[in-house]
Write a protein that holds these residues in place. Structure first.
Motif, PDB file in Angstrom:
ATOM      1  N   ASP A 125      33.569  39.636  40.854  1.00  0.00           N
ATOM      2  CA  ASP A 125      32.645  38.727  40.170  1.00  0.00           C
ATOM      3  C   ASP A 125      31.239  39.296  40.041  1.00  0.00           C
ATOM      4  O   ASP A 125      30.255  38.669  40.431  1.00  0.00           O
ATOM      5  N   ASP A 172      36.010  39.403  36.522  1.00  0.00           N
ATOM      6  CA  ASP A 172      34.728  38.885  36.054  1.00  0.00           C
ATOM      7  C   ASP A 172      33.660  39.970  36.027  1.00  0.00           C
ATOM      8  O   ASP A 172      32.601  39.875  36.635  1.00  0.00           O
ATOM      9  N   GLY A 191      39.116  38.903  34.709  1.00  0.00           N
ATOM     10  CA  GLY A 191      38.941  37.531  35.167  1.00  0.00           C
ATOM     11  C   GLY A 191      38.688  36.587  34.014  1.00  0.00           C
ATOM     12  O   GLY A 191      38.635  36.990  32.849  1.00  0.00           O
ATOM     13  N   ASN A 192      38.482  35.334  34.338  1.00  0.00           N
ATOM     14  CA  ASN A 192      38.314  34.291  33.323  1.00  0.00           C
ATOM     15  C   ASN A 192      37.001  34.416  32.548  1.00  0.00           C
ATOM     16  O   ASN A 192      36.866  33.852  31.469  1.00  0.00           O
ATOM     17  N   HIS A 215      42.698  37.753  40.079  1.00  0.00           N
ATOM     18  CA  HIS A 215      41.346  37.198  40.051  1.00  0.00           C
ATOM     19  C   HIS A 215      41.336  35.840  40.741  1.00  0.00           C
ATOM     20  O   HIS A 215      40.640  35.634  41.727  1.00  0.00           O
ATOM     21  N   ASP A 216      42.129  34.930  40.244  1.00  0.00           N
ATOM     22  CA  ASP A 216      42.164  33.552  40.743  1.00  0.00           C
ATOM     23  C   ASP A 216      43.202  33.439  41.861  1.00  0.00           C
ATOM     24  O   ASP A 216      44.382  33.715  41.649  1.00  0.00           O
ATOM     25  N   HIS A 272      37.054  35.251  42.161  1.00  0.00           N
ATOM     26  CA  HIS A 272      36.924  33.977  41.479  1.00  0.00           C
ATOM     27  C   HIS A 272      36.112  32.925  42.231  1.00  0.00           C
ATOM     28  O   HIS A 272      35.273  32.263  41.647  1.00  0.00           O
TER      29      HIS A 272
END
Length: 161
Positions: free
Chosen positions: A8, A36, A58-59, A96-97, A116
């Motif tokens: 992140d 991320d 990532g998102n 990621h999550d 995440h």
């Protein structure tokens, strides 16, 4: 074998420069990014790593076309989760999550990495290490962190900056 773990980064370029310094000083052989990245500018900073960079998207990696174009010309290795690796005799899974782990984690995984949440996690369960290095894109000095994992000892160290 020592590997670096970062998550992140969210395009915080000053922090990314510091992360590169910390990993290079730690002498890690490879670095894993658990997602991320956000923008190509971040990957450009990571080209100063003395180690190869592996990771998952990532998102918040919404500029995928730009990221993919940069990655195709680099020595970095990124995929959609999960990323599965075998280094130093250890089976590693990277997502990621952490909610994705319920369906992806298998008994043979020795090292489980995620991001995440921006929350540090170091859990040992039997012979498995679950690790999230925590927040590294924050603005408050001393509260940011990355990790170094010794794959031979299956131990994790958090580096604060």
């Amino acid at each position: 074998m020592k590997i670096g773990v970062v998550s992140d980064t969210h395009n915080n370029l000053p922090n990314c420069r510091r992360i590169v310094e910390l990993f290079n000083d730690a002498g890690v052989e490879r670095v894993i990014h658990t997602g991320d990245i956000s923008q190509v500018k971040t990957l450009e900073v990571f080209t100063d790593l003395d180690a190869d960079l592996y990771g998952v998207f990532g998102n918040n990696d919404v500029e995928r076309e730009l990221l993919d174009a940069f990655l195709s010309e680099s020595r970095f290795h990124f995929v959609d989760p999960p990323l599965e690796l075998e280094w130093a005799g250890r089976n590693i899974i990277v997502v990621h999550d952490p909610r994705d782990l319920e369906h992806m984690m298998k008994d043979h995984h020795d090292v489980v990495l995620h991001g995440h949440t921006h929350r540090q996690v170091i859990e040992r369960c039997d012979k498995r290490l679950l690790f999230n290095p925590g927040e590294c894109a924050g603005l408050i000095e001393g509260l940011n962190s990355i990790g170094v994992i010794d794959l031979l000892e299956l131990s994790a160290e958090v580096l604060k900056f």
